[in-house]
Structures are given as structure tokens and as C-alpha cells.
Design a protein around this motif. Structure first.
Motif, PDB file in Angstrom:
ATOM      1  N   ILE A  10       1.016  -1.396   0.202  1.00  0.00           N
ATOM      2  CA  ILE A  10      -0.164   0.296  -0.030  1.00  0.00           C
ATOM      3  C   ILE A  10       0.562   1.114   0.221  1.00  0.00           C
ATOM      4  O   ILE A  10       1.052   2.207  -1.044  1.00  0.00           O
ATOM      5  N   GLY A  11       1.566   1.260   1.216  1.00  0.00           N
ATOM      6  CA  GLY A  11       2.494   2.387   0.901  1.00  0.00           C
ATOM      7  C   GLY A  11       3.533   2.774  -0.948  1.00  0.00           C
ATOM      8  O   GLY A  11       3.975   4.305  -0.840  1.00  0.00           O
ATOM      9  N   ALA A  12       4.089   1.552  -1.051  1.00  0.00           N
ATOM     10  CA  ALA A  12       4.688   1.679  -2.250  1.00  0.00           C
ATOM     11  C   ALA A  12       4.227   2.289  -3.104  1.00  0.00           C
ATOM     12  O   ALA A  12       4.549   3.099  -3.863  1.00  0.00           O
ATOM     13  N   MET A  13       2.654   2.701  -3.138  1.00  0.00           N
ATOM     14  CA  MET A  13       1.746   3.269  -4.153  1.00  0.00           C
ATOM     15  C   MET A  13       2.080   4.909  -4.748  1.00  0.00           C
ATOM     16  O   MET A  13       3.141   5.459  -5.533  1.00  0.00           O
ATOM     17  N   PRO A  14       2.402   5.461  -2.903  1.00  0.00           N
ATOM     18  CA  PRO A  14       2.288   7.152  -2.596  1.00  0.00           C
ATOM     19  C   PRO A  14       3.965   7.410  -2.914  1.00  0.00           C
ATOM     20  O   PRO A  14       4.333   8.122  -3.566  1.00  0.00           O
ATOM     21  N   MET A  15       4.350   6.520  -2.520  1.00  0.00           N
ATOM     22  CA  MET A  15       5.755   6.944  -2.229  1.00  0.00           C
ATOM     23  C   MET A  15       6.483   7.063  -4.732  1.00  0.00           C
ATOM     24  O   MET A  15       7.045   7.681  -4.129  1.00  0.00           O
ATOM     25  N   ALA A  16       6.007   5.671  -5.110  1.00  0.00           N
ATOM     26  CA  ALA A  16       6.012   5.721  -6.178  1.00  0.00           C
ATOM     27  C   ALA A  16       5.962   6.907  -6.761  1.00  0.00           C
ATOM     28  O   ALA A  16       6.321   7.484  -7.560  1.00  0.00           O
ATOM     29  N   GLU A  17       4.665   7.540  -7.015  1.00  0.00           N
ATOM     30  CA  GLU A  17       3.801   8.608  -7.254  1.00  0.00           C
ATOM     31  C   GLU A  17       4.243   9.804  -6.993  1.00  0.00           C
ATOM     32  O   GLU A  17       4.994   9.994  -7.922  1.00  0.00           O
ATOM     33  N   ILE A  18       5.083   9.895  -6.000  1.00  0.00           N
ATOM     34  CA  ILE A  18       5.295  11.421  -5.373  1.00  0.00           C
ATOM     35  C   ILE A  18       6.735  10.968  -6.101  1.00  0.00           C
ATOM     36  O   ILE A  18       7.214  12.367  -7.023  1.00  0.00           O
ATOM     37  N   PHE A  19       7.374  10.246  -5.573  1.00  0.00           N
ATOM     38  CA  PHE A  19       8.976   9.842  -6.002  1.00  0.00           C
ATOM     39  C   PHE A  19       9.203  10.406  -7.818  1.00  0.00           C
ATOM     40  O   PHE A  19       9.995  11.104  -8.649  1.00  0.00           O
ATOM     41  N   GLU A  57       8.601  14.757   1.256  1.00  0.00           N
ATOM     42  CA  GLU A  57       7.225  14.933   0.491  1.00  0.00           C
ATOM     43  C   GLU A  57       6.736  13.416   1.395  1.00  0.00           C
ATOM     44  O   GLU A  57       5.600  13.209   1.487  1.00  0.00           O
ATOM     45  N   ILE A  58       8.155  12.681   0.640  1.00  0.00           N
ATOM     46  CA  ILE A  58       7.177  11.172   1.386  1.00  0.00           C
ATOM     47  C   ILE A  58       7.424  10.944   2.376  1.00  0.00           C
ATOM     48  O   ILE A  58       6.439   9.662   2.820  1.00  0.00           O
ATOM     49  N   ASN A  59       8.586  11.152   2.977  1.00  0.00           N
ATOM     50  CA  ASN A  59       8.157  11.107   4.379  1.00  0.00           C
ATOM     51  C   ASN A  59       6.663  11.612   5.125  1.00  0.00           C
ATOM     52  O   ASN A  59       6.024  10.501   6.095  1.00  0.00           O
ATOM     53  N   GLN A  60       6.343  12.543   5.253  1.00  0.00           N
ATOM     54  CA  GLN A  60       5.819  13.030   5.092  1.00  0.00           C
ATOM     55  C   GLN A  60       3.664  12.323   4.901  1.00  0.00           C
ATOM     56  O   GLN A  60       3.117  11.928   5.656  1.00  0.00           O
ATOM     57  N   LYS A  61       3.845  12.357   3.882  1.00  0.00           N
ATOM     58  CA  LYS A  61       2.768  10.888   2.751  1.00  0.00           C
ATOM     59  C   LYS A  61       2.573   9.734   4.035  1.00  0.00           C
ATOM     60  O   LYS A  61       2.064   9.520   4.289  1.00  0.00           O
ATOM     61  N   LEU A  62       3.911   9.521   3.733  1.00  0.00           N
ATOM     62  CA  LEU A  62       3.457   7.759   4.669  1.00  0.00           C
ATOM     63  C   LEU A  62       3.150   7.980   5.842  1.00  0.00           C
ATOM     64  O   LEU A  62       3.182   7.269   6.355  1.00  0.00           O
ATOM     65  N   LYS A  63       4.170   9.069   6.173  1.00  0.00           N
ATOM     66  CA  LYS A  63       3.815   9.568   8.122  1.00  0.00           C
ATOM     67  C   LYS A  63       2.234   9.267   8.368  1.00  0.00           C
ATOM     68  O   LYS A  63       1.640   8.770   9.302  1.00  0.00           O
ATOM     69  N   ASN A  64       1.923  10.409   7.507  1.00  0.00           N
ATOM     70  CA  ASN A  64       0.327  10.156   7.538  1.00  0.00           C
ATOM     71  C   ASN A  64      -0.409   9.326   7.596  1.00  0.00           C
ATOM     72  O   ASN A  64      -1.582   8.869   7.821  1.00  0.00           O
ATOM     73  N   ILE A  65      -0.424   8.661   5.375  1.00  0.00           N
ATOM     74  CA  ILE A  65      -1.478   7.550   5.586  1.00  0.00           C
ATOM     75  C   ILE A  65      -1.198   6.104   6.455  1.00  0.00           C
ATOM     76  O   ILE A  65      -2.003   4.965   6.451  1.00  0.00           O
ATOM     77  N   LEU A  66      -0.052   5.176   6.663  1.00  0.00           N
ATOM     78  CA  LEU A  66       0.471   4.695   7.359  1.00  0.00           C
ATOM     79  C   LEU A  66       0.233   4.126   8.548  1.00  0.00           C
ATOM     80  O   LEU A  66       0.666   5.259   9.596  1.00  0.00           O
ATOM     81  N   PRO A  67      -0.392   3.128   9.453  1.00  0.00           N
ATOM     82  CA  PRO A  67      -0.173   2.739  10.993  1.00  0.00           C
ATOM     83  C   PRO A  67       1.077   2.777  10.818  1.00  0.00           C
ATOM     84  O   PRO A  67       1.980   2.667  10.092  1.00  0.00           O
ATOM     85  N   VAL A  68       1.212   3.015  12.213  1.00  0.00           N
ATOM     86  CA  VAL A  68       1.974   3.840  13.294  1.00  0.00           C
ATOM     87  C   VAL A  68       3.106   2.630  13.414  1.00  0.00           C
ATOM     88  O   VAL A  68       4.220   2.927  13.454  1.00  0.00           O
ATOM     89  N   SER A  69       2.384   1.630  13.156  1.00  0.00           N
ATOM     90  CA  SER A  69       3.603   0.352  13.193  1.00  0.00           C
ATOM     91  C   SER A  69       4.477  -0.033  11.562  1.00  0.00           C
ATOM     92  O   SER A  69       5.143  -1.015  11.562  1.00  0.00           O
ATOM     93  N   VAL A  70       4.378   0.354  10.569  1.00  0.00           N
ATOM     94  CA  VAL A  70       3.990   0.618   9.060  1.00  0.00           C
ATOM     95  C   VAL A  70       5.228   1.453   8.312  1.00  0.00           C
ATOM     96  O   VAL A  70       4.638   2.604   8.839  1.00  0.00           O
ATOM     97  N   PHE A  71       6.319   1.355   8.240  1.00  0.00           N
ATOM     98  CA  PHE A  71       7.148   2.222   7.745  1.00  0.00           C
ATOM     99  C   PHE A  71       7.619   1.833   7.024  1.00  0.00           C
ATOM    100  O   PHE A  71       8.234   1.321   6.593  1.00  0.00           O
ATOM    101  N   CYS A  72       9.199   2.593   6.711  1.00  0.00           N
ATOM    102  CA  CYS A  72       9.474   2.252   4.942  1.00  0.00           C
ATOM    103  C   CYS A  72      11.092   2.861   5.502  1.00  0.00           C
ATOM    104  O   CYS A  72      11.857   3.758   5.365  1.00  0.00           O
ATOM    105  N   CYS A  73      12.245   1.315   5.432  1.00  0.00           N
ATOM    106  CA  CYS A  73      13.257   1.591   5.410  1.00  0.00           C
ATOM    107  C   CYS A  73      14.119   1.587   4.409  1.00  0.00           C
ATOM    108  O   CYS A  73      13.585   1.049   3.151  1.00  0.00           O
ATOM    109  N   ALA A  74      14.429   2.780   3.854  1.00  0.00           N
ATOM    110  CA  ALA A  74      15.223   3.565   2.419  1.00  0.00           C
ATOM    111  C   ALA A  74      16.582   3.928   1.943  1.00  0.00           C
ATOM    112  O   ALA A  74      17.253   4.047   2.936  1.00  0.00           O
ATOM    113  N   CYS A  75      16.964   4.410   1.288  1.00  0.00           N
ATOM    114  CA  CYS A  75      17.730   4.462   0.445  1.00  0.00           C
ATOM    115  C   CYS A  75      17.945   5.205  -0.393  1.00  0.00           C
ATOM    116  O   CYS A  75      17.009   4.514  -1.826  1.00  0.00           O
TER     117      CYS A  75
END
Lengths: 101, 568, 113
Positions: free
Chosen positions: B214-223, B239-257
Motif C-alpha cells: 500500500i505505501g509503495a504506491m504513493p511513494m512511487a507516485e511522489i518519486f 514529501e514521501i516521509n510526510q505522506k507515509l507518516k500520514n497514511i500508514l499505521p504507526v507500526s508500518v514504515f519504510c527503510c530506504a536509500c
């Protein structure tokens, strides 16, 4: 039971012990050990003395606890981590969110 | 569903009238319904028309024996469990084997024992019920699974449309990614930038299945959406960080590079949060540097607390950067040992040729886990520093432009201290300019001109840094730390853009004038561009001169004006 | 040695109720036919027919408690199955003797009920 919690005498501190693998399979246990507590502890201590492994869903569970404990105002200590566990916490820079000892 | 408590219909097949009468009496006394047949053929017919639940079959019967009748009945019954009890003496071993072979479930010998027959019918009826429940549940699971697979296919199709492969097929990229990686939480995105550079983003969401996807879609769209508009890596990450923070449950996040590659300046910027160290490999010296995670993963903290700590490295052509999720490190062999970083480091130490390194890593991991199927879970990417020219096949393609829009206009835009410290004005300016019909195909050039003029005005004008500093690797790093410091301390600085566009018959002229608050400089040295072309510095100006019809410095050298002439 | 297990017969009577007479009559009719069939099959050397008729007579005789008769029928059935009819006639004769006794007892029962 691989996860259990113990409140301090005055109920101000809650210590959570995690034995074995800390992953998604124990998420219900982990949640209930801080949600089903009578007092409202000011501090949480997570004792990882017997924790052998930690995966990313465990990191998510720690974030849930942090949220439960008041988010940015929370006081959560993680202690007795093995090197492997510590490394995972460090890679994720969780020392910015938790006091890792 | 079968109701076990209801009456059971029992088929009795025996050619002997007296025996049939006795069985009939026993079964009816137990409250069951009886259907009778005198031979095997009649038994099969009656089974078909009456669909009894349990069958009692004599072995030796005229027309068709019990074995054959049993086979046919089982065939007609299909998946439904129809217990067949053979009426035969259990003393005859051969007959018993043949009964089992024909599909018999149990035996009854004569003389019939009421109590035993009653117990058998009860037991088989219960078994029939369990079998039906099991099959019902199996069918439910199959249906659910089919739904799930279908949903995943739809989700994957939507994801592919949003995320597509970007420029992952570029000649300087090698990667490993399972076709269904999005469902194990891994995302790999790459795109060219309007300025000619490249962004690469590898993300690893917590969990797996749909929640991870689920989180991958807005991430790709923003990217992709922000990259094409010329936003900086910092802006995109925030932008990605804020979007993911807003839409994802607390326990879901994205390790990234995320990596910003500049092929002109031979430089990369790396942001790393929560993924294992990436490695930068020097093709010439065969040395490698490991780049550690300095940030929390994306989607954990609000942007107020989000750290966009970048690490900057210069890279010479043929140097490579390796980024991976923890799939490699945690890949297990048959003894449940993990591959770990040590083994990875060893592959790098032993590397002979930079070109083979990617395959060496892949082979080493696959060999370790000893099962090629599981290597599907590994996500890894290698990006190589190359000449920009080398990548012309994968240059950014802009959406086709509108047919009407402003062609004759001018606009002024002044940026002051706070804006200069925090904002990137280029996407907005590019957006205004790209409203000109027909200009879209030149968006890369226009962006490059704007970007070069702006960074010159800001770095060499407003904060007055000398680009000569960058001529050594050490100075290179110092330059960027100085830049951050001076910007933080900035007072009374400004950069003014004055843009104007005049249409021509088959195109137009875009005049860009940039003025900064700096002291200006002796611009006469640029009268001879050849002199500065090979230097580490000043390449920006040379590039602009190549792209524009004219470039001139005005005043103390703190004003520059270019004329970009374009034809459709 | 008893020719017909009276206890079994009593149980059957309880089970069959009104149908008991009918059952006995059916047995007598059927068994008569089977006895004749077995003899003609032996005469014709038709092992399969010996097997089938003896099997059928064995079953119903067993159910009515005529255990000894059922045992002779089993021997005939196996001879038929193994296609070995050399001793069939003598076994048949023994069986027939037993059959006559059983028939008398069953007929007696039929008269009683």
C-alpha cells in the motif's frame, strides 16, 4: 509465554521482557503486555536480555508502544541488547527514539 | 453442508432375498431409510437415482459383482464421501484385499450383528459429516485464495502503472528484484532528472502482502511526479516521509536509500535511513567505502523532526554504488545461518573486475542459500558513474505539451534569506516556463540552464564561495559543508529571476536574467571559454554557453542574462 | 451338535416381528432353488455357478443360525472359486443331508408362528 511484563512497586515503571525471537508472531502478546496494565506507567523498560532476534515488524511494534506511551513525550529504555539486536536498532537509528543502553 | 442428525439413506445390495430382508429390518429399526437392489447393476442404477449416503454391498452377485459395483459407485460419487461396507466374511484375505482395492471402506460378515452394524453406520455417518465440512472449508479456502491472488494481481497491475520501471533499464544500472517484490515490501525506483542526472530509490516496507504494498504506491507516485518537475532529493524525501507518516499505521514504515547522481559533476548524494550500509566501490583502486544509515526510516517521524542528512561523495567514471535491502544479509542457508555482512565484505575484497562484482554478489548469496527459488526475495541495485552521453537512450520523456498557452510574457521573482535557506525555486519557475506551448521538449535544457544559473548565483554570488575549492576530493567535501554553514548564517541575501518569453514564427526566445546580492566577479575570464572548460570549476557556465544563443554578464558580474532560442 | 441356533432364531423373530414368517418362507423357497442349482452346476461342471449358489445359500443359512449347513456351503463355494470340483459331489451329499434337517426345523418354526 515468551513475553511478559512486570510493573515496579509504585506502578511508575513497566518492564517488558522478551524471550527468543521478537517478530510478528508475538505481536498480540507484546501489545497485551502493555495494554492490559492497571496503572499508567511513566516509564517503560524493555529488557532484551533473552531476545535472540529482532525483525522489522518488531521495530514497528516498538513504534506502537512508543505511540501508546505518548509518542515524542514517551520515556522508553531498551536494555541488555545483544550485538545483533543492537545492530538492527542502530541501522534504523532507533536511538533517536528510544534510550538504548 | 451435510446434516448428520437427519435420516440416512442406506442402499442394501444382496441377491439373497432372506439376507436382504434381515438387513432391511436392522437398518430400518435404526431409523434410517432403505433402498434395495438385487444385483450389482441394479445397485449402481439405484445409487444414481436415489443417491443414498451409505452402501452395503454383497460381493458375489449376478450381473455385476460387488467389486465392479463399488468402483462405479465411487466414480459417480466423485468428491463426496460415500462409505461402502462389503458384506463378506473377513476370513478370506484375498477377497478383503480386492474389496479395499475396489474402494470398500469396511466389512460385515454374516451372520449380521445388529449392534456392530448400528455402530458402523453411526461412525460412517459422522465421518461423512466431517468429510463434507472439510471439503466445504477446503473449497472456501480455495475461493479465498483465488480472491487473494486476483486482488494481488489487480494491486500489482495498479502498482506497475504507478511505479513502472522508470529508468531501471538504463545502461549504468544492474538490479535484482522479484516480480512480486512489492508484496514482500520491496520497492525499487529510478528516474532521470530534468537536469540530466538520475535518482534511484530502494525502499523496504515493514511487513509483507498488501499492507506492505500500500505505501509503495504513493511513494512511487511522489518519486516520479516530483522528479520530473525538477524537485530536489531533499524535497522528494520530505514529501514521501510526510505522506507515509500520514497514511500508514504507526507500526508500518519504510527503510530506504535514495541516491542523487550527477553525471556532470561526478558526484552523488546519498540519503540512508534504516537499510544496511551501502557500498561505494572504486573501480580504479579496488577500494570500497561503506556508507552507514544516519536517519530513521521514512514514515516514522513528522517532517518537523525528519532529518534529511545527506552524505556527498565524488565518484569517477566506472565507480559503483551498491544498495540492498536486508534480504541479502538475512538470507539463510539450510542450517539457518544468515549470510551476513562479513561474507558480503569478502566478495568485495576478492573482486577482480568491477564489471563482474554484481554477479559475484548474486552468485555468492545464491550458492550460500543453496536454493535458487528463495533468491527471489533479494533486492539489490548497482549504479555506475558514467558520462551523461552514455545514457542518452534513457533520457527523461516529458508528457506532450498543450497547444495553447501564454507565449508573450515576463515575470520577476525575488528570493530572500529564508527562502534561499530552505526552498528550491526551480520547480515553480520551470512550471511557469513550461506553460509555453511547444516548449516541453526543451524542458531538460531549460532546467539545466536555470539550475546552473541559480547555483552559481547562490553559491558564488550570495554566499561567495570559490568553486576552485572543489578541485580536490578533500576540498570537495569541505565545499559542501561550508555551503551549508554559510547558508544557515545568511543575512540580507537575495536572488532575482527575471524571465521573459517572446514568440517567433516556429518557436521563441526565452530570456533569463539572474541577479544576486553578491559582490560580482571579474567575468572577463569567461570571454575565452576554452580556458575554463577543462577545469573542475566553471563547467556550468560553459554548458550554458553551449545551450544558449548568448550569455552575458552585466554590472559587477552579479547579473547574468541568457537568451535561449528554440525552434519546434 | 445343534443344526439350528435357536437363540439366533429367537433374536431374528424379535427383529423381524410380523415379517418373521415371511422371512422363513423366503428362506425355504430360496434354499430349495439353490440346492437344486448347486447339483445341476456340479453335474455340468460349472465351477462359477457352484460358487455363486453355494455363496448365497451360505449367507442366508448363516443368518438363520444354520451354522453347520453354512460351513458345508462355504466348502462348496471355495471349491467353485478354486475350480476344483472333484470332491464337490461328496461334499454336496453331506450338505444335502444337513439341509434336510435344517429344512425340517425351519418348517417346524414356520408352523409354530
Amino acid at each position: 509465554m515468551s513475553i511478559w511484563s512486570q510493573p515496579s512497586m509504585d506502578g511508575q515503571e513497566l518492564t517488558i521482557n522478551i524471550k527468543g525471537r521478537f517478530d510478528f508472531s508475538v505481536h498480540q502478546e507484546f501489545r497485551s503486555c502493555y495494554e492490559n496494565v492497571d496503572d499508567d506507567p511513566r516509564e517503560y523498560v524493555i529488557d532484551m536480555k533473552d531476545t535472540t532476534y529482532l525483525d522489522s515488524s518488531a521495530l514497528g511494534m516498538l513504534l506502537l508502544l512508543r505511540d501508546h506511551a505518548g509518542g515524542d513525550k514517551s520515556h522508553i529504555k531498551i536494555k541488555n541488547c545483544s550485538n545483533d539486536v543492537k545492530k538492527i536498532l542502530t541501522i534504523s537509528n532507533f536511538e533517536q527514539l528510544f534510550a538504548i543502553q | 453442508m451435510i446434516d448428520e442428525s437427519g435420516p440416512v439413506k442406506v442402499l442394501i445390495a444382496d441377491d439373497n432375498d432372506a439376507d436382504r430382508m434381515i438387513l432391511n429390518a436392522i437398518v430400518q429399526k435404526q431409523g434410517h431409510l432403505v433402498v434395495m437392489a438385487r444385483d450389482g447393476a441394479e445397485a449402481v442404477d439405484k445409487f444414481e437415482s436415489e443417491r443414498p449416503h451409505i452402501v452395503l454391498l454383497d460381493v458375489l452377485m449376478p450381473k455385476m459383482d460387488g467389486y465392479e459395483a463399488a468402483r462405479r459407485i465411487k466414480e459417480i460419487a466423485g468428491e463426496e464421501l460415500v462409505p461402502i461396507i462389503f458384506l463378506t466374511s473377513i476370513k478370506d484375505v484375498h477377497a478383503l484385499a480386492e474389496c479395499l482395492d475396489a474402494g470398500g471402506d469396511d466389512f460385515m460378515s454374516k451372520p449380521y450383528n445388529r449392534v456392530i452394524l448400528e455402530a458402523k453406520l453411526k461412525a460412517f455417518n459422522r465421518m461423512r459429516g466431517m468429510h463434507a465440512t472439510l471439503q466445504h472449508q477446503r473449497d472456501q479456502i480455495a475461493i479465498h485464495n483465488e480472491h487473494l491472488v486476483h486482488e494481488q494481481e489487480v494491486a500489482k497491475a495498479v502498482f506497475d502503472n504507478v511505479a513502472h520501471l522508470g529508468c531501471l533499464n538504463a545502461k549504468n544500472i544492474k538490479y535484482l528484484l522479484s516480480p512480486l517484490a512489492v508484496f514482500n515490501g520491496d520497492v525499487l525506483l529510478a528516474t532521470r532528472k530534468p537536469s540530466g542526472g538520475m535518482y534511484v530509490l530502494l525502499g523496504d516496507f515493514t511487513g509483507h502482502g498488501l499492507p506492505a504494498a500500500i505505501g509503495a504506491m504513493p511513494m512511487a507516485e511522489i518519486f516520479y511526479g516530483m522528479a520530473i518537475k525538477g524537485f530536489s532529493m531533499r524535497d522528494i524525501l520530505r514529501e514521501i516521509n510526510q505522506k507515509l507518516k500520514n497514511i500508514l499505521p504507526v507500526s508500518v514504515f519504510c527503510c530506504a536509500c535514495m541516491v542523487d547522481m550527477d553525471f556532470r559533476k561526478n558526484m552523488i548524494k546519498v540519503w540512508l535511513g534504516g537499510l544496511p550500509d551501502c557500498f561505494l566501490y572504486r573501480a580504479e583502486s579496488k577500494e570500497f567505502i561503506s556508507i552507514g544509515s544516519r536517519n530513521l526510516p521514512l514514515g516514522v517521524l513528522d517532517n518537523d523532526f525528519f532529518k534529511d542528512d545527506m552524505q556527498i561523495f565524488e565518484m569517477t567514471a566506472n565507480d559503483r554504488l551498491y544498495i540492498w535491502s536486508d534480504g541479502i544479509h538475512e538470507a539463510c542457508n539450510v542450517n539457518q545461518e544468515m549470510y551476513g555482512e562479513e561474507r558480503l565484505v569478502e566478495v568485495f575484497r576478492q573482486a577482480e573486475k568491477a564489471d563482474d562484482l554484481f554477479d559475484s554478489i548474486k552468485n555468492s548469496v545464491t550458492e550460500f542459500i543453496g536454493n535458487t527459488e528463495r533468491s527471489d526475495d533479494i533486492t539489490m541495485v548497482e549504479v555506475k558513474m558514467v558520462e551523461e552521453e552514455y545514457l542518452k537512450d534513457t533520457a527523461l520523456i516529458f508528457p506532450s505539451s498543450k497547444s495553447d498557452g501564454p507565449t508573450d510574457w515576463a515575470v520577476s521573482y525575488e528570493l530572500r534569506d529564508d527562502t534561499l535557506k530552505t526552498c528550491n525555486p526551480l520547480p515553480l519557475l520551470l512550471h511557469i516556463i513550461m506553460e509555453v506551448p511547444g516548449l516541453h521538449p526543451f524542458s531538460g535544457e531549460v532546467y539545466t540552464i536555470l539550475a546552473e544559473l541559480y547555483s552559481n548565483a547562490l553559491e558564488h554570488g550570495v554566499i561567495n564561495l570559490k568553486s576552485e575549492m572543489k578541485s580536490t576530493p578533500l576540498g570537495f567535501a569541505k565545499y559542501y559543508s561550508e555551503r551549508s554553514r554559510l547558508l544557515r548564517e545568511l543575512k540580507n541575501g537575495f536572488v532575482r529571476f527575471h524571465l521573459s518569453h517572446k514568440p517567433s514564427v516556429d518557436g521563441g526566445n526565452l530570456i533569463i536574467r539572474v541577479e544576486d546580492s553578491g559582490p560580482g566577479f571579474g567575468y572577463d575570464k569567461f570571454d575565452n571559454p576554452e580556458k575554463s572548460l577543462n577545469a573542475y570549476c566553471g563547467r556550468g557556465i560553459a554548458l550554458i554557453q553551449e545551450l544558449c544563443k548568448s550569455l552575458q554578464f552585466v554590472g559587477a558580474g552579479n547579473i547574468v542574462e541568457v537568451d535561449f532560442e528554440w525552434k519546434q | 451338535m445343534t443344526h439350528v441356533d435357536i437363540e439366533m432364531l429367537t433374536e431374528l423373530k424379535e427383529l423381524m416381528e410380523d415379517e418373521f414368517k415371511n422371512l422363513l418362507q423366503t428362506y425355504l423357497d430360496d434354499s430349495e432353488k439353490h440346492v437344486i442349482q448347486i447339483q445341476s452346476a456340479i453335474n455340468a461342471g460349472d465351477a462359477n455357478d457352484v460358487r455363486g449358489s453355494a455363496h448365497s445359500l451360505k449367507g442366508s443359512s448363516g443368518n438363520l443360525g444354520a451354522t453347520q449347513l453354512a460351513e458345508f456351503c462355504r466348502q462348496l463355494e471355495f471349491m467353485g472359486r478354486d475350480n476344483e470340483l472333484s470332491a464337490a459331489q461328496s461334499t454336496y451329499d453331506t450338505m444335502l443331508e444337513e439341509y434336510q434337517i435344517v429344512k425340517k426345523i425351519i418348517s417346524g418354526e414356520l408352523m409354530k408362528s
